[in-house]
Design a protein around this motif. Structure first.
Motif, PDB file in Angstrom:
ATOM      1  N   PHE A  26      57.378  77.845   1.787  1.00  0.00           N
ATOM      2  CA  PHE A  26      58.315  77.791   2.909  1.00  0.00           C
ATOM      3  C   PHE A  26      57.618  77.476   4.237  1.00  0.00           C
ATOM      4  O   PHE A  26      58.135  77.775   5.311  1.00  0.00           O
ATOM      5  CB  PHE A  26      59.056  79.129   3.031  1.00  0.00           C
ATOM      6  CG  PHE A  26      59.754  79.550   1.768  1.00  0.00           C
ATOM      7  CD1 PHE A  26      60.602  78.693   1.096  1.00  0.00           C
ATOM      8  CD2 PHE A  26      59.549  80.825   1.243  1.00  0.00           C
ATOM      9  CE1 PHE A  26      61.248  79.086  -0.066  1.00  0.00           C
ATOM     10  CE2 PHE A  26      60.188  81.229   0.080  1.00  0.00           C
ATOM     11  CZ  PHE A  26      61.044  80.350  -0.589  1.00  0.00           C
ATOM     12  N   GLU A  28      57.154  74.802   5.949  1.00  0.00           N
ATOM     13  CA  GLU A  28      57.848  73.920   6.897  1.00  0.00           C
ATOM     14  C   GLU A  28      58.847  74.712   7.735  1.00  0.00           C
ATOM     15  O   GLU A  28      58.854  74.637   8.972  1.00  0.00           O
ATOM     16  CB  GLU A  28      58.572  72.812   6.121  1.00  0.00           C
ATOM     17  CG  GLU A  28      59.289  71.809   6.997  1.00  0.00           C
ATOM     18  CD  GLU A  28      58.397  70.667   7.455  1.00  0.00           C
ATOM     19  OE1 GLU A  28      58.876  69.835   8.232  1.00  0.00           O
ATOM     20  OE2 GLU A  28      57.222  70.604   7.024  1.00  0.00           O
ATOM     21  N   GLU A  29      59.693  75.476   7.046  1.00  0.00           N
ATOM     22  CA  GLU A  29      60.713  76.238   7.754  1.00  0.00           C
ATOM     23  C   GLU A  29      60.102  77.354   8.600  1.00  0.00           C
ATOM     24  O   GLU A  29      60.602  77.653   9.691  1.00  0.00           O
ATOM     25  CB  GLU A  29      61.721  76.821   6.761  1.00  0.00           C
ATOM     26  CG  GLU A  29      62.661  75.803   6.138  1.00  0.00           C
ATOM     27  CD  GLU A  29      62.082  75.105   4.923  1.00  0.00           C
ATOM     28  OE1 GLU A  29      62.825  74.395   4.229  1.00  0.00           O
ATOM     29  OE2 GLU A  29      60.867  75.262   4.653  1.00  0.00           O
ATOM     30  N   LYS A  34      62.583  78.260  11.507  1.00  0.00           N
ATOM     31  CA  LYS A  34      63.899  78.328  10.884  1.00  0.00           C
ATOM     32  C   LYS A  34      63.997  79.545   9.958  1.00  0.00           C
ATOM     33  O   LYS A  34      65.093  79.967   9.607  1.00  0.00           O
ATOM     34  CB  LYS A  34      64.172  77.056  10.078  1.00  0.00           C
ATOM     35  CG  LYS A  34      64.276  75.789  10.915  1.00  0.00           C
ATOM     36  CD  LYS A  34      64.530  74.583  10.023  1.00  0.00           C
ATOM     37  CE  LYS A  34      64.673  73.314  10.839  1.00  0.00           C
ATOM     38  NZ  LYS A  34      64.907  72.120   9.971  1.00  0.00           N
ATOM     39  N   MET A  35      62.836  80.060   9.533  1.00  0.00           N
ATOM     40  CA  MET A  35      62.786  81.232   8.666  1.00  0.00           C
ATOM     41  C   MET A  35      61.698  82.171   9.160  1.00  0.00           C
ATOM     42  O   MET A  35      60.616  81.723   9.555  1.00  0.00           O
ATOM     43  CB  MET A  35      62.503  80.839   7.204  1.00  0.00           C
ATOM     44  CG  MET A  35      63.588  80.013   6.545  1.00  0.00           C
ATOM     45  SD  MET A  35      63.141  79.528   4.835  1.00  0.00           S
ATOM     46  CE  MET A  35      63.295  81.112   3.974  1.00  0.00           C
ATOM     47  N   ASN A 310      56.879  68.922   0.430  1.00  0.00           N
ATOM     48  CA  ASN A 310      57.348  68.750   1.813  1.00  0.00           C
ATOM     49  C   ASN A 310      56.541  67.721   2.589  1.00  0.00           C
ATOM     50  O   ASN A 310      57.084  66.907   3.325  1.00  0.00           O
ATOM     51  CB  ASN A 310      57.335  70.104   2.535  1.00  0.00           C
ATOM     52  CG  ASN A 310      56.065  70.891   2.293  1.00  0.00           C
ATOM     53  OD1 ASN A 310      55.018  70.337   1.962  1.00  0.00           O
ATOM     54  ND2 ASN A 310      56.151  72.199   2.441  1.00  0.00           N
ATOM     55  N   GLU A 318      65.095  65.411   5.683  1.00  0.00           N
ATOM     56  CA  GLU A 318      65.173  66.825   6.013  1.00  0.00           C
ATOM     57  C   GLU A 318      64.652  67.620   4.831  1.00  0.00           C
ATOM     58  O   GLU A 318      65.010  67.353   3.676  1.00  0.00           O
ATOM     59  CB  GLU A 318      66.621  67.210   6.311  1.00  0.00           C
ATOM     60  CG  GLU A 318      66.808  68.629   6.802  1.00  0.00           C
ATOM     61  CD  GLU A 318      66.410  68.821   8.249  1.00  0.00           C
ATOM     62  OE1 GLU A 318      66.198  69.987   8.643  1.00  0.00           O
ATOM     63  OE2 GLU A 318      66.309  67.816   8.988  1.00  0.00           O
ATOM     64  N   ASP A 320      64.329  70.872   2.506  1.00  0.00           N
ATOM     65  CA  ASP A 320      65.033  72.091   2.099  1.00  0.00           C
ATOM     66  C   ASP A 320      64.182  72.782   1.043  1.00  0.00           C
ATOM     67  O   ASP A 320      64.411  72.657  -0.153  1.00  0.00           O
ATOM     68  CB  ASP A 320      66.425  71.760   1.554  1.00  0.00           C
ATOM     69  CG  ASP A 320      67.281  73.008   1.334  1.00  0.00           C
ATOM     70  OD1 ASP A 320      66.717  74.122   1.364  1.00  0.00           O
ATOM     71  OD2 ASP A 320      68.499  72.861   1.124  1.00  0.00           O
TER      72      ASP A 320
END
Length: 344
Positions: A26, A28-29, A34-35, A310, A318, A320
C-alpha cells in the motif's frame, strides 16, 4: 471495519499456510496520504488476510525512536482487527553511514535494534537483506534467541535457491543448526512470463514493438539474458529497447521442486505480484506451480501479498492497491483450498 472471512485449511496434512499482507503493498496510497497505517491494517483484515508484515522505515515515522505510545497503539490495532504481526522487514545500510562503512560491531548493533523492534511489535520473523554477511548473522543468533525472532535471509531475484551467494548461507545454517536462522522466500524467483505490466510500460515509453515481442518470447524460452541483450543490439535497438532487455537480468524462473530441499529453513514467503487480472490470476508469476510444492513440503507459515505493480503503471493509470491485493488474496484462498475464497 470488521473481518469478513476466516482462515481456511490447506489441502495437505502438515502444511499450515496462512494468508497475510506486506504493508509495502500500500506504499502508493500511504505516500499520497490516502491511507493511514490503521487504514492499511483494516484493509488486510477485511480480506481475511490476518498476517501483517511491516516496513518501519516506510510507515512508522520516527523509527527507530518510536515511543511506548506507538507500540501501545499498534497492539490496540492488532486486537481490534484480529490481525497478527508476522514479519518485520529490516534494512542495514552498511556502506553509506556518515560516509563510511559500518564496523562489524555497528552492524550487529543495528540488527539488534531491529530485533528489539520486531519483538515489541510481536513479530516472530525478521526479513534480512541478502547482503548481510553470514558471519554477522552468526554473531546475532544469541540476540535472535533473546528476542524470540527468527532471522530469514531473503532469497530474491536475480539470486535463487542454488545460487552460490545463497549456498554460502546454507552452509552456515547447516553448521550452526540454529532454529533462528533461515530464509524468507520471495516469489519473484518464480517469474514464469515476462510481466505484461513491465512490457506495456516500455511500450508507452516508445520501445520498438518488434523488439518488445522478441524480448517477451526470449524470456518465455528461458534464453540467457546476455544473449537477448546482444540480439536487441544487433536488431538496432534504441537505448530504451536495450534497457528493456536488461530487465531480464532481474527476473528468473526457478524450478519450485528445489523448495523441498530447503523447506525446514523457509520461515516466511513474500507473495510478490505485479498484476492481477479480472479472473484473479497473476499474469506472470507461477503461483499455480509453487503453492502445491509448498503444501507438499509441509510449509508452516504465512504468504504475505506484496504488490509491486504500482511502479509500472503509475505513469498512466490510477493505482488501486487495495483491489489488487484483494484479488491476490482471493487467488491465494482458492489455491489453498479455502471454502470461502470467493468471499474474500
Amino acid at each position: 471495519m470488521t473481518q469478513m472471512t476466516t482462515q481456511g485449511t490447506t489441502a495437505a496434512a502438515g502444511a499450515q499456510i496462512r494468508r497475510g499482507v506486506s504493508l509495502y503493498s500500500f506504499q502508493e496510497e500511504f505516500f499520497l496520504r490516502k491511507m493511514t497505517l490503521e487504514d492499511c491494517v483494516a484493509a488486510c483484515a477485511s480480506m481475511g488476510a490476518l498476517g501483517i508484515e511491516t516496513l518501519a522505515e516506510q510507515m512508522m515515522p520516527g523509527f527507530p525512536n518510536l515511543s511506548d505510545r506507538f507500540y501501545d497503539d499498534w497492539h490496540r490495532m492488532m486486537a481490534q482487527y484480529g490481525t497478527t504481526p508476522v514479519c518485520h522487514d529490516m534494512f542495514l545500510d552498511t556502506k553509506r553511514f556518515r560516509g563510511r562503512v559500518l564496523s562489524d560491531d555497528e552492524q550487529v548493533a543495528s540488527i539488534e535494534r531491529d530485533l528489539r523492534h520486531a519483538h515489541r511489535l510481536g513479530c516472530t520473523v525478521m526479513r534480512v537483506l541478502m547482503f548481510v554477511r553470514p558471519e554477522i548473522l552468526v554473531r546475532c543468533i544469541p540476540l535472535a534467541e533473546r528476542y524470540g525472532v527468527r532471522m530469514g535471509v531473503e532469497i530474491h531475484a536475480p539470486l535463487h535457491l542454488s545460487h552460490p551467494w545463497i549456498l554460502r548461507y546454507s552452509e552456515v545454517m547447516e553448521r550452526e543448526n540454529s532454529p533462528f536462522l533461515g530464509y524468507v522466500l520471495d516469489m519473484g524467483i518464480f517469474t514464469d512470463h515476462f510481466p505484461p505490466v513491465m512490457m506495456e510500460r516500455f511500450r508507452r515509453q516508445g520501445a520498438t514493438p518488434e523488439i518488445i515481442e522478441h524480448v517477451r518470447a526470449a524470456y518465455d524460452a528461458r534464453t540467457l539474458p546476455e544473449y537477448v541483450i546482444n540480439d536487441v543490439r544487433e536488431m538496432g535497438g534504441t537505448p530504451l529497447d536495450i534497457g528493456m532487455a536488461e530487465v531480464l537480468r532481474h527476473n528468473l524462473w526457478s524450478n519450485p521442486k528445489h523448495l523441498l530441499e530447503h523447506m525446514p529453513r523457509i520461515f516466511h514467503v513474500h507473495g510478490k505480484f505485479y498484476e492481477m487480472d479480472d479472473q484473479d490470476r497473476e499474469t506472470s508469476l507461477g503461483y499455480e506451480q509453487v503453492i502445491p510444492v509448498l503444501v507438499q513440503g509441509g510449509y508452516q507459515g504465512y504468504i504475505c501479498s506484496e504488490y509491486e505493480g504500482n511502479r509500472h503503471i503509475q505513469d498512466a493509470f490510477e493505482i488501486d492497491s487495495v483491489e489488487q491485493v484483494r484479488r491476490h488474496q482471493r487467488m491465494l484462498a482458492r489455491l489453498l483450498g479455502e471454502r470461502e475464497a470467493a468471499h474474500v
